[in-house]
Enzyme design. Structure first.
Site, PDB file in Angstrom:
ATOM      1  N   TYR A 146       0.865  -1.189   0.000  1.00 42.02           N
ATOM      2  CA  TYR A 146       0.000   0.000   0.000  1.00 42.02           C
ATOM      3  C   TYR A 146       0.894   1.228   0.000  1.00 42.02           C
ATOM      4  O   TYR A 146       1.857   1.293   0.755  1.00 42.02           O
ATOM      5  CB  TYR A 146      -0.884  -0.007   1.251  1.00 42.02           C
ATOM      6  CG  TYR A 146      -1.768   1.210   1.419  1.00 42.02           C
ATOM      7  CD1 TYR A 146      -2.808   1.461   0.543  1.00 42.02           C
ATOM      8  CD2 TYR A 146      -1.559   2.098   2.472  1.00 42.02           C
ATOM      9  CE1 TYR A 146      -3.627   2.583   0.707  1.00 42.02           C
ATOM     10  CE2 TYR A 146      -2.375   3.211   2.646  1.00 42.02           C
ATOM     11  CZ  TYR A 146      -3.405   3.448   1.766  1.00 42.02           C
ATOM     12  OH  TYR A 146      -4.213   4.552   1.935  1.00 42.02           O
ATOM     13  N   ASP A 241       9.229   2.671  -0.557  1.00 37.12           N
ATOM     14  CA  ASP A 241       8.216   3.271   0.298  1.00 37.12           C
ATOM     15  C   ASP A 241       8.500   2.822   1.726  1.00 37.12           C
ATOM     16  O   ASP A 241       8.173   1.698   2.115  1.00 37.12           O
ATOM     17  CB  ASP A 241       6.808   2.857  -0.146  1.00 37.12           C
ATOM     18  CG  ASP A 241       5.741   3.501   0.733  1.00 37.12           C
ATOM     19  OD1 ASP A 241       6.091   4.059   1.797  1.00 37.12           O
ATOM     20  OD2 ASP A 241       4.553   3.443   0.352  1.00 37.12           O
ATOM     21  N   LYS A 274       5.012   8.650   9.013  1.00 40.64           N
ATOM     22  CA  LYS A 274       4.829   8.053  10.350  1.00 40.64           C
ATOM     23  C   LYS A 274       5.875   8.489  11.380  1.00 40.64           C
ATOM     24  O   LYS A 274       5.760   9.561  11.943  1.00 40.64           O
ATOM     25  CB  LYS A 274       4.723   6.537  10.224  1.00 40.64           C
ATOM     26  CG  LYS A 274       3.527   6.132   9.321  1.00 40.64           C
ATOM     27  CD  LYS A 274       3.174   4.683   9.399  1.00 40.64           C
ATOM     28  CE  LYS A 274       2.159   4.273   8.358  1.00 40.64           C
ATOM     29  NZ  LYS A 274       0.783   4.190   8.811  1.00 40.64           N
TER      30      LYS A 274
HETATM   31  N1  PLP Z   1       2.904   3.952   2.343  1.00 36.13           N
HETATM   32  C1  PLP Z   1       2.870   3.016   3.294  1.00 36.13           C
HETATM   33  C2  PLP Z   1       3.868   1.903   3.268  1.00 36.13           C
HETATM   34  C3  PLP Z   1       1.916   3.073   4.300  1.00 36.13           C
HETATM   35  O1  PLP Z   1       1.878   2.124   5.234  1.00 36.13           O
HETATM   36  C4  PLP Z   1       0.995   4.144   4.301  1.00 36.13           C
HETATM   37  C5  PLP Z   1      -0.045   4.236   5.341  1.00 36.13           C
HETATM   38  O2  PLP Z   1      -0.258   3.375   6.138  1.00 36.13           O
HETATM   39  C6  PLP Z   1       1.076   5.099   3.288  1.00 36.13           C
HETATM   40  C7  PLP Z   1       2.051   4.984   2.329  1.00 36.13           C
HETATM   41  C8  PLP Z   1       0.129   6.256   3.247  1.00 36.13           C
HETATM   42  O3  PLP Z   1       0.403   7.120   4.296  1.00 36.13           O
HETATM   43  P1  PLP Z   1      -0.718   8.111   4.857  1.00 36.13           P
HETATM   44  O4  PLP Z   1      -1.741   7.266   5.532  1.00 36.13           O
HETATM   45  O5  PLP Z   1       0.043   9.006   5.797  1.00 36.13           O
HETATM   46  O6  PLP Z   1      -1.260   8.856   3.694  1.00 36.13           O
END
Ligand code: PLP
Length: 434
Positions: A146, A241, A274
């Site tokens: 994700y 990511d 995060k």
């Molecule tokens: N990328 C990863 C690996 C994530 O776990 C998340 C959210 O859990 C996101 C992107 C998206 O982040 P946000 O919820 O701050 O938009």
């Protein structure tokens, strides 16, 4: 407790009248596990208390950011000080520079970064830079990873390598995902085939190096090595990511974990969120100077944000990173995570429950399988009813794990060995009934 005296239920009923599903992010609604979501009244250290005053040992920590636990005194003090100096200016501040420097020092694959307010924004912007810099449109993502809810990333695999993805959300036109190729995680053969077919049209390959959105599944070393080699060979950018893994699994993030085994290993771009915001809306994307200088105002790739680099959020992030930078921080975090995992494993094995666990630093996953799964399809064969029984049993005993089987768990510096022992004891009771 009757429905009438359950303040969580009362709040949920009220919430559903004014907020779709009663929540501002879907997983909070407990749809996967059933039951009433807990409305948090306050949190401190390793715990939060719900609207009924029930205490929970918190293993989600706001889905990762709360690596120090809730309300760490140094962070609270930094945020309070920042608040008195103003909430937001829309002009640059020293603190943004300090935070950028602190992050770059920990993740040296990046020469420059830009701060934004959410992981979604960061991932979306990284892709725009990759496309702008390469002049190519296509990208690879993996099933079960994700990267936030940008249109181009809400996509599942098409019917084959020649067909690109299908939207996973209404409201995303098929044309928007026509450049996104979705592959199976840890499948080297499929990866090689995809590069053979589309390598020269690929702007980037985006990956969660340790995927925390299909519970906890790591990219194998051979798979990661191949991702790096193929991206380099075909001139596509390798984008990590690390919104979840960044400064959560190690000081240098997941890329430092891979660099231990793959000498010189580096992604071309990194997406963070995060932990770097310590619980405030803050994220970042960065990479090599030549790439990042593609961004406006220097280059042709546009990206902006009213609250980007917010002074309160940067104060929170800086104070959090300062604590995580203290000697032995990750060793201790990792020791406690392993203690919890081995405790759960022993308890499950004693009751004959098929079980496996994995963890890195302060992030973990456990499965109701004897062996660790390697991809999303396998994770999704988990027996839902069993998982839900486990989840609700733990919840009743005051332990809050993620309310979905495809989510990772998080340890904080505030968790004690007593919290871990109580968690294992509670799990042991439930394993007897599985
Ligand atoms: N990328 C990863 C690996 C994530 O776990 C998340 C959210 O859990 C996101 C992107 C998206 O982040 P946000 O919820 O701050 O938009």
């Amino acid at each position: 407790m009757t429905a009438a005296t359950d303040s969580n239920q009362t709040l949920f009923d009220r919430a559903r009248k004014v907020i779709p599903g009663g929540v501002n992010s879907p997983v909070r609604a407990f749809k996967a596990v059933g039951g009433t979501p807990r409305f948090v009244a306050r949190a401190h250290g390793a715990y939060f208390w719900d609207a009924n005053g029930q205490r929970y040992v918190d293993y989600i920590g706001s889905w990762g950011p709360m690596i120090l636990g809730h309300g760490h005194p140094a962070v609270v003090e930094a945020v309070q000080r920042a608040l008195l100096e103003g909430f937001s200016y829309g002009a640059p501040t020293e603190r943004e520079v300090e935070l950028a420097e602190a992050i770059l020092q920990r993740v040296p694959s990046m020469d420059m970064l830009r701060l934004v307010s959410s992981g979604t924004e960061a991932a979306m912007s990284a892709i725009r830079v990759a496309r702008g810099a390469t002049g190519r449109s296509k990208l690879i993502k993996f099933e079960g990873c994700y990267h936030g809810h940008a249109d181009a990333l809400l996509v599942k695999a098409g019917s084959g390598l020649a067909t690109f993805g299908n939207p996973t959300s209404a409201g995303v036109p098929p044309e928007v995902v026509q450049h996104t190729l979705v592959l199976e995680y840890n499948n080297i053969e499929q990866l090689e085939d995809a590069f053979k077919l589309h390598g020269r049209e690929l702007a980037c390959l985006m990956i969660e190096p340790i995927a925390g959105n299909m519970n906890f599944v790591r990219a194998s070393l051979p798979f990661m090595r191949r991702c790096r080699e193929l991206c380099s060979q075909y001139g596509a950018l390798l984008v990590f990511d690390e919104v979840m893994t960044g400064m959560r699994v190690a000081l240098g993030s997941a890329q430092s974990v891979y660099a231990r085994d793959i000498p010189g290993f580096e992604p071309d771009m990194t997406v963070l969120g995060k932990v770097i915001g310590g619980g405030m809306p803050l994220a970042a994307f960065g990479g090599k100077r030549a790439l990042m200088e593609q961004l406006a105002p220097l280059g042709p790739v546009y990206q902006a944000g009213t609250l980007s680099g917010n002074p309160v959020a940067t104060a929170c992030g800086l104070a959090t990173l300062k604590e995580t930078g203290k000697p032995g921080f990750y060793e201790e975090l990792s020791r406690k995570t392993k203690l919890l995992m081995s405790g759960l494993q022993t308890a499950a094995t004693a009751e004959g429950v098929p079980f496996s666990t994995d963890s890195e630093g302060g992030m973990f996953g456990f499965f109701l399988f004897p062996e660790l799964p390697q991809n999303y399809a396998k994770v999704m064969t988990t027996d839902n009813a069993r998982f839900n029984k486990f989840f609700h049993g733990m919840l009743e005993r005051g332990v809050y794990f993620a309310p979905a089987l495809y989510e990772a768990g998080f340890m904080s510096a505030a968790h004690t060995e007593a919290d871990i022992a109580a968690t294992v004891a509670a799990a042991s009771e439930i394993f007897q009934t599985l």
